[in-house]
Design a protein around this motif. Structure first.
Motif, PDB file in Angstrom:
ATOM      1  N   ASN A 160       0.808  -1.228   0.000  1.00  0.00           N
ATOM      2  CA  ASN A 160       0.000   0.000   0.000  1.00  0.00           C
ATOM      3  C   ASN A 160       0.838   1.274   0.000  1.00  0.00           C
ATOM      4  N   TYR A 177       1.474   2.740  -3.394  1.00  0.00           N
ATOM      5  CA  TYR A 177       0.375   3.578  -3.902  1.00  0.00           C
ATOM      6  C   TYR A 177       0.486   4.989  -3.308  1.00  0.00           C
ATOM      7  N   LEU A 178       0.704   5.045  -1.981  1.00  0.00           N
ATOM      8  CA  LEU A 178       0.783   6.359  -1.328  1.00  0.00           C
ATOM      9  C   LEU A 178       1.970   7.156  -1.875  1.00  0.00           C
ATOM     10  N   TRP A 191      -4.249  15.784   3.443  1.00  0.00           N
ATOM     11  CA  TRP A 191      -5.348  14.961   2.935  1.00  0.00           C
ATOM     12  C   TRP A 191      -4.908  13.530   2.655  1.00  0.00           C
ATOM     13  N   LEU A 192      -3.732  13.387   2.073  1.00  0.00           N
ATOM     14  CA  LEU A 192      -3.267  12.028   1.738  1.00  0.00           C
ATOM     15  C   LEU A 192      -3.034  11.198   2.995  1.00  0.00           C
ATOM     16  N   LEU A 207      -6.531  10.606   4.768  1.00  0.00           N
ATOM     17  CA  LEU A 207      -7.392   9.621   4.091  1.00  0.00           C
ATOM     18  C   LEU A 207      -6.803   8.206   4.168  1.00  0.00           C
ATOM     19  N   ALA A 208      -5.484   8.096   4.012  1.00  0.00           N
ATOM     20  CA  ALA A 208      -4.870   6.763   4.123  1.00  0.00           C
ATOM     21  C   ALA A 208      -5.170   6.171   5.503  1.00  0.00           C
ATOM     22  N   PHE A 213      -8.863   5.024   5.870  1.00  0.00           N
ATOM     23  CA  PHE A 213      -9.099   3.694   5.298  1.00  0.00           C
ATOM     24  C   PHE A 213      -8.455   2.601   6.157  1.00  0.00           C
ATOM     25  N   ALA A 214      -7.284   2.904   6.726  1.00  0.00           N
ATOM     26  CA  ALA A 214      -6.642   1.910   7.598  1.00  0.00           C
ATOM     27  C   ALA A 214      -7.524   1.622   8.820  1.00  0.00           C
ATOM     28  N   LEU A 232     -10.793   2.138   8.976  1.00  0.00           N
ATOM     29  CA  LEU A 232     -12.013   1.483   8.481  1.00  0.00           C
ATOM     30  C   LEU A 232     -11.804  -0.028   8.369  1.00  0.00           C
ATOM     31  N   TRP A 233     -10.662  -0.423   7.805  1.00  0.00           N
ATOM     32  CA  TRP A 233     -10.383  -1.852   7.672  1.00  0.00           C
ATOM     33  C   TRP A 233     -10.289  -2.519   9.039  1.00  0.00           C
ATOM     34  N   LYS A 234      -9.580  -1.876   9.955  1.00  0.00           N
ATOM     35  CA  LYS A 234      -9.361  -2.518  11.257  1.00  0.00           C
ATOM     36  C   LYS A 234     -10.639  -2.570  12.094  1.00  0.00           C
ATOM     37  N   LEU A 289     -14.259  -3.457   8.702  1.00  0.00           N
ATOM     38  CA  LEU A 289     -14.296  -4.434   7.612  1.00  0.00           C
ATOM     39  C   LEU A 289     -13.650  -5.776   7.956  1.00  0.00           C
ATOM     40  N   SER A 290     -12.696  -5.780   8.897  1.00  0.00           N
ATOM     41  CA  SER A 290     -12.009  -7.037   9.218  1.00  0.00           C
ATOM     42  C   SER A 290     -12.728  -7.792  10.331  1.00  0.00           C
TER      43      SER A 290
END
Lengths: 320, 132
Positions: A108, A111-112, A139-140, A143-144, A147-148, A150-152, A155-156
């Protein structure tokens, strides 16, 4: 070619950078034998650290790797190239090619890095370049980290209940020393647990399956890692995305530095740490001299984290 | 222009989440920042390979020559990625003059019990490739 960017970095750290030419008192320079002071602002520090990060972790297939190494070398040698939108745009394109060529295996932070180098290229064309870069950086990173988190947190299925760190501390060899040093495992317990956590083929079952032996300290370490990482990442996301005030700006930098100073002591992804620190430096203004030094120091500390097997040395010292 | 790069991040990360929900893209890859969030990563997902032919039905270890293709398919087991693996297996078997009529790939993930951590392998999808 002008004097190297690294030399400028070494002489201009008093917060008095300007973007125009600097008049040098030759007589005074001769008297104290100090090197000439050339303009090297916080943005240049961020760009220089990014170039160094590109050199520290060479990446990509043969058709992008040489250029991804040569351009940062030239940038460090030439301040003009360091501030070239075209050169940074070329790096962004090469990183995109590297990601596409290897999809979906790129990590990841690659990408960043691609977004960040694109943001640098665009900011170097913008009339308010330093403000544009600082804004893109906030912002980068924000936002990164959103999402990190959100996953933890959402979503996981296996992060909040602690399973991720309970298993990872026992099975990932990169965390083995920390599991012994902090979690209180013996090397025999670690080996037995790894055996117990080996995945059997579908349908297979052992007559007497081994059990995982988790000392209380190890359970505490796993829970502390779970909630500590989540809390720190949430704090970074929040402070980056909330509107800027003087206080929030300071808290934002401190939070990011604390995150990098703690996370990369254990997490084996120094490349991500260097990138975050370069991006953090891109948010500084010329007056934040202490923070500028802190970012450079933290960048070096992350190098040392990766290169010194501190946990292994501490374990050996503990065993006498 | 300062929002171009952040907007790209949001688009890619949102797409990654969608792909993880539809085609089993691992959380760790694809630009969604799901690394260190779940045990669903390369160490705990994989592809089992079985080749069938006249007088043979054999499970194969992943040969070094197709490790990258298998890693890609394990990270995101789409039809295209699995077909690439199957075609590579077929080509390799034929190079060694071993007859193959069918390649069966099983994509699996490991689950860990919440209390005991005991692992178990769970087949997620099977891809059958009939040799032309």
């Amino acid at each position: 070619m002008r004097s190297s960017a690294l030399r400028e970095l070494a002489v201009a750290d008093d917060g008095s950078e300007s973007t125009g030419p600097v008049a040098v008192d030759q007589a005074a320079a001769g008297r104290d034998a100090a090197p000439a002071r050339l303009p090297f602002g916080p943005r240049d520090i961020a760009l220089c650290l990014t170039a160094v990060a590109l050199l520290l972790r060479p990446m990509g297939p043969w058709f992008v790797r040489p250029a991804l190494l040569a351009l940062p070398v030239l940038m460090i040698l030439s301040p003009a190239l360091l501030r070239s939108a075209l050169a940074w745009g070329a790096i962004a394109v090469l990183i995109a090619v590297r990601i596409a060529d290897d999809w979906p295996l790129a990590d990841n932070h690659i990408y960043l890095l691609g977004y960040w180098t694109l943001a640098i290229a665009l900011s170097l064309r913008a009339p308010d370049g330093e403000a544009a870069l600082a804004s893109s950086s906030r912002w980068l990173i924000g936002l990164a980290f959103v999402f990190a988190v959100l996953w933890k947190a959402v979503l996981s299925p296996d992060f909040l209940d602690g399973r991720f760190f309970r298993v990872t501390l026992l099975t990932d060899p990169r965390f083995g020393d920390a599991a012994q040093l902090i979690g209180g495992l013996s090397s025999q317990q670690l080996a037995d647990n790894r055996k117990a956590l080996e995945v059997l083929p579908s349908g297979a079952e052992l007559l007497e399956p081994p059990t995982v032996d988790e000392p209380t300290r190890l359970r505490w370490l796993a829970m502390a890692a779970t909630w500590g990482v989540l809390a720190l990442e949430s704090a970074v996301a929040l402070t980056m995305l909330l509107p800027t005030t003087a206080l929030r700006s300071a808290v934002r930098h401190i939070t990011l530095l604390v995150f990098c100073g703690t996370t990369y002591l254990f997490a084996p992804v120094a490349g991500f740490g260097w990138l975050l620190l370069a991006m953090g430096a891109g948010q500084l203004d010329g007056k934040q001299v202490g923070l500028k030094r802190a970012y450079v120091a933290a960048f070096l500390v992350v190098i040392f984290y990766g290169e010194i097997p501190w946990a292994d040395l501490a374990l050996k010292a503990g065993r006498g | 222009m300062r929002m171009v790069a952040p907007a790209m991040l949001v688009v890619v990360a949102s797409t990654q989440i969608a792909l993880s929900r539809t085609v089993e893209l691992t959380a760790w890859k694809g630009g969604g920042f799901g690394m260190f969030a779940t045990l669903d990563h390369a160490a705990y997902r994989g592809i089992d390979i079985v080749v069938d032919g006249p007088d043979r039905s054999e499970a194969l270890e992943v040969p070094a020559s197709i490790e990258v293709a298998v890693a890609r398919a394990a990270a995101c087991p789409t039809d295209g990625a699995l077909r690439t693996v199957a075609e590579s297996v077929l080509a390799r078997e034929r190079r060694y003059h071993r007859p193959v009529s069918r390649v069966t790939l099983t994509f699996w993930k490991a689950d860990f019990d919440r209390a005991t951590l005991r692992p178990s392998e769970r087949p997620v999808r099977t891809f059958v490739y009939d040799a032309p």
